[in-house]
Write a protein that holds these residues in place. Structure first.
Motif, PDB file in Angstrom:
ATOM      1  N   VAL A   1       0.885  -1.167   0.000  1.00 40.63           N
ATOM      2  CA  VAL A   1       0.000   0.000   0.000  1.00 40.63           C
ATOM      3  C   VAL A   1       0.920   1.213   0.000  1.00 40.63           C
ATOM      4  O   VAL A   1       1.634   1.449   0.984  1.00 40.63           O
ATOM      5  CB  VAL A   1      -0.924   0.011   1.235  1.00 40.63           C
ATOM      6  N   PRO A   2       0.971   1.981  -1.112  1.00 40.60           N
ATOM      7  CA  PRO A   2       1.917   3.087  -1.186  1.00 40.60           C
ATOM      8  C   PRO A   2       1.586   4.201  -0.196  1.00 40.60           C
ATOM      9  O   PRO A   2       0.429   4.375   0.193  1.00 40.60           O
ATOM     10  CB  PRO A   2       1.784   3.583  -2.634  1.00 40.60           C
ATOM     11  N   GLY A   3       2.624   4.944   0.181  1.00 42.71           N
ATOM     12  CA  GLY A   3       2.443   6.075   1.080  1.00 42.71           C
ATOM     13  C   GLY A   3       1.665   7.195   0.402  1.00 42.71           C
ATOM     14  O   GLY A   3       1.532   7.224  -0.820  1.00 42.71           O
ATOM     15  N   SER A   4       1.159   8.131   1.205  1.00 46.79           N
ATOM     16  CA  SER A   4       0.370   9.242   0.663  1.00 46.79           C
ATOM     17  C   SER A   4       0.399  10.428   1.615  1.00 46.79           C
ATOM     18  O   SER A   4       0.688  10.288   2.800  1.00 46.79           O
ATOM     19  CB  SER A   4      -1.075   8.794   0.441  1.00 46.79           C
ATOM     20  N   TRP A   5       0.106  11.594   1.062  1.00 51.94           N
ATOM     21  CA  TRP A   5      -0.045  12.800   1.869  1.00 51.94           C
ATOM     22  C   TRP A   5      -1.462  12.816   2.426  1.00 51.94           C
ATOM     23  O   TRP A   5      -2.419  12.577   1.708  1.00 51.94           O
ATOM     24  CB  TRP A   5       0.169  14.055   1.027  1.00 51.94           C
ATOM     25  N   GLN A   6      -1.597  13.094   3.725  1.00 52.01           N
ATOM     26  CA  GLN A   6      -2.912  13.203   4.358  1.00 52.01           C
ATOM     27  C   GLN A   6      -3.050  14.580   4.995  1.00 52.01           C
ATOM     28  O   GLN A   6      -2.101  15.107   5.573  1.00 52.01           O
ATOM     29  CB  GLN A   6      -3.093  12.108   5.412  1.00 52.01           C
TER      30      GLN A   6
ATOM     31  N   ALA B   1      -1.928  -7.683   4.251  1.00 55.96           N
ATOM     32  CA  ALA B   1      -2.253  -9.052   3.837  1.00 55.96           C
ATOM     33  C   ALA B   1      -3.140  -9.030   2.592  1.00 55.96           C
ATOM     34  O   ALA B   1      -4.113  -8.279   2.536  1.00 55.96           O
ATOM     35  CB  ALA B   1      -2.962  -9.791   4.969  1.00 55.96           C
ATOM     36  N   ALA B   2      -2.763  -9.837   1.604  1.00 52.63           N
ATOM     37  CA  ALA B   2      -3.562  -9.952   0.380  1.00 52.63           C
ATOM     38  C   ALA B   2      -4.874 -10.652   0.704  1.00 52.63           C
ATOM     39  O   ALA B   2      -4.967 -11.410   1.665  1.00 52.63           O
ATOM     40  CB  ALA B   2      -2.780 -10.731  -0.666  1.00 52.63           C
ATOM     41  N   ARG B   3      -5.880 -10.369  -0.116  1.00 51.90           N
ATOM     42  CA  ARG B   3      -7.181 -11.012   0.047  1.00 51.90           C
ATOM     43  C   ARG B   3      -7.450 -11.875  -1.181  1.00 51.90           C
ATOM     44  O   ARG B   3      -7.294 -11.403  -2.305  1.00 51.90           O
ATOM     45  CB  ARG B   3      -8.276  -9.967   0.207  1.00 51.90           C
ATOM     46  N   PRO B   4      -7.866 -13.092  -0.980  1.00 55.23           N
ATOM     47  CA  PRO B   4      -8.107 -13.978  -2.116  1.00 55.23           C
ATOM     48  C   PRO B   4      -9.170 -13.391  -3.056  1.00 55.23           C
ATOM     49  O   PRO B   4     -10.178 -12.861  -2.598  1.00 55.23           O
ATOM     50  CB  PRO B   4      -8.619 -15.276  -1.490  1.00 55.23           C
ATOM     51  N   ASP B   5      -8.911 -13.487  -4.344  1.00 55.45           N
ATOM     52  CA  ASP B   5      -9.847 -13.039  -5.390  1.00 55.45           C
ATOM     53  C   ASP B   5     -10.167 -11.551  -5.322  1.00 55.45           C
ATOM     54  O   ASP B   5     -11.234 -11.123  -5.766  1.00 55.45           O
ATOM     55  CB  ASP B   5     -11.156 -13.840  -5.337  1.00 55.45           C
ATOM     56  N   GLN B   6      -9.265 -10.756  -4.734  1.00 54.40           N
ATOM     57  CA  GLN B   6      -9.478  -9.312  -4.689  1.00 54.40           C
ATOM     58  C   GLN B   6      -8.206  -8.581  -5.091  1.00 54.40           C
ATOM     59  O   GLN B   6      -7.102  -9.100  -4.922  1.00 54.40           O
ATOM     60  CB  GLN B   6      -9.923  -8.858  -3.295  1.00 54.40           C
ATOM     61  N   THR B   7      -8.368  -7.383  -5.626  1.00 53.62           N
ATOM     62  CA  THR B   7      -7.234  -6.530  -5.964  1.00 53.62           C
ATOM     63  C   THR B   7      -7.335  -5.247  -5.154  1.00 53.62           C
ATOM     64  O   THR B   7      -8.434  -4.804  -4.816  1.00 53.62           O
ATOM     65  CB  THR B   7      -7.194  -6.183  -7.468  1.00 53.62           C
ATOM     66  N   PHE B   8      -6.172  -4.667  -4.850  1.00 53.45           N
ATOM     67  CA  PHE B   8      -6.138  -3.438  -4.061  1.00 53.45           C
ATOM     68  C   PHE B   8      -5.921  -2.242  -4.979  1.00 53.45           C
ATOM     69  O   PHE B   8      -5.047  -2.251  -5.835  1.00 53.45           O
ATOM     70  CB  PHE B   8      -5.019  -3.501  -3.016  1.00 53.45           C
ATOM     71  N   THR B   9      -6.731  -1.188  -4.802  1.00 52.89           N
ATOM     72  CA  THR B   9      -6.566   0.078  -5.506  1.00 52.89           C
ATOM     73  C   THR B   9      -6.162   1.119  -4.473  1.00 52.89           C
ATOM     74  O   THR B   9      -6.898   1.346  -3.507  1.00 52.89           O
ATOM     75  CB  THR B   9      -7.888   0.510  -6.185  1.00 52.89           C
ATOM     76  N   PRO B  10      -4.983   1.766  -4.639  1.00 51.51           N
ATOM     77  CA  PRO B  10      -4.553   2.759  -3.645  1.00 51.51           C
ATOM     78  C   PRO B  10      -5.425   4.011  -3.672  1.00 51.51           C
ATOM     79  O   PRO B  10      -6.039   4.326  -4.692  1.00 51.51           O
ATOM     80  CB  PRO B  10      -3.115   3.081  -4.050  1.00 51.51           C
ATOM     81  N   GLY B  11      -5.462   4.721  -2.545  1.00 51.94           N
ATOM     82  CA  GLY B  11      -6.181   5.988  -2.464  1.00 51.94           C
ATOM     83  C   GLY B  11      -5.459   7.050  -3.280  1.00 51.94           C
ATOM     84  O   GLY B  11      -4.291   6.881  -3.652  1.00 51.94           O
TER      85      GLY B  11
ATOM     86  N   VAL C   1      -9.778  10.406  -2.143  1.00 53.47           N
ATOM     87  CA  VAL C   1     -10.610   9.254  -2.492  1.00 53.47           C
ATOM     88  C   VAL C   1      -9.930   8.034  -1.895  1.00 53.47           C
ATOM     89  O   VAL C   1      -8.813   7.690  -2.283  1.00 53.47           O
ATOM     90  CB  VAL C   1     -10.759   9.111  -4.018  1.00 53.47           C
ATOM     91  N   GLU C   2     -10.586   7.428  -0.948  1.00 51.18           N
ATOM     92  CA  GLU C   2     -10.018   6.290  -0.220  1.00 51.18           C
ATOM     93  C   GLU C   2      -9.836   5.097  -1.148  1.00 51.18           C
ATOM     94  O   GLU C   2     -10.690   4.819  -1.988  1.00 51.18           O
ATOM     95  CB  GLU C   2     -10.956   5.909   0.926  1.00 51.18           C
ATOM     96  N   GLY C   3      -8.728   4.418  -1.007  1.00 52.53           N
ATOM     97  CA  GLY C   3      -8.488   3.187  -1.762  1.00 52.53           C
ATOM     98  C   GLY C   3      -9.187   2.027  -1.082  1.00 52.53           C
ATOM     99  O   GLY C   3      -9.821   2.195  -0.047  1.00 52.53           O
ATOM    100  N   GLY C   4      -9.048   0.862  -1.658  1.00 46.71           N
ATOM    101  CA  GLY C   4      -9.661  -0.297  -1.026  1.00 46.71           C
ATOM    102  C   GLY C   4      -9.597  -1.526  -1.901  1.00 46.71           C
ATOM    103  O   GLY C   4      -8.948  -1.553  -2.941  1.00 46.71           O
ATOM    104  N   TRP C   5     -10.287  -2.526  -1.447  1.00 44.33           N
ATOM    105  CA  TRP C   5     -10.290  -3.830  -2.113  1.00 44.33           C
ATOM    106  C   TRP C   5     -11.512  -3.956  -3.007  1.00 44.33           C
ATOM    107  O   TRP C   5     -12.595  -3.520  -2.659  1.00 44.33           O
ATOM    108  CB  TRP C   5     -10.309  -4.934  -1.068  1.00 44.33           C
TER     109      TRP C   5
END
Length: 138
Positions: A56-61, A76-86, A98-102
């Motif tokens: 999960v890449p770093g970001s300015w908050q 931790a990776a989640r089976p059958d899911q991909t992560f999109t960073p915020g 815009v919050e990232g997520g699975w």
């Protein structure tokens, strides 16, 4: 001599009221909207890949006054899911996080079936034009 102090008091009162009106301003901020653009992302050195982990890449908050850097981390990776960073996006005259997520990953069989459906439409609902089957197109 009494009228002069009365006039002077009235002038002072008018001046005070007019200065108050001059200082009144309305600033409406939408929740989550930041007026200051975020700095460019920092270049992070990603540690060696971790089995079963996603970076999960770093970001300015935004802290309410300024930006603070939050360093990247392994999750931790989640089976059958991909992560999109915020990410920060321009919105409503400012910047919004815009919050990232699975998200559910697209399965290979589904993609193959979608292509097959499009090929069927192109070639007439399951009919394979002459010579195309040998080329592997049907």
């Amino acid at each position: 001599m009494k009228p002069i102090p009365f006039v002077l008091a009235a002038l002072v009162a008018v001046a005070a009221v007019s200065s108050v009106h001059a200082q009144v301003s309305v600033n409406i901020n939408l929740p989550g909207l930041v007026q200051i653009a975020p700095p460019a992302p920092r270049l992070e050195r990603v540690p060696s890949p971790q089995m079963g982990q996603v970076w999960v890449p770093g970001s300015w908050q935004w802290s309410g006054r300024d930006y603070a850097w939050h360093a990247g981390y392994w999750q931790a990776a989640r089976p059958d899911q991909t992560f999109t960073p915020g990410r920060w996006m321009r919105a409503d005259g400012g910047w919004r996080w815009v919050e990232g997520g699975w998200q559910q990953a697209e399965r290979r069989e589904e993609r193959h079936g979608e292509h097959r459906d499009r090929d069927d439409e192109r070639h007439g609902n399951g009919h394979c034009p002459p010579g195309q089957a040998k080329k592997g197109r049907c």
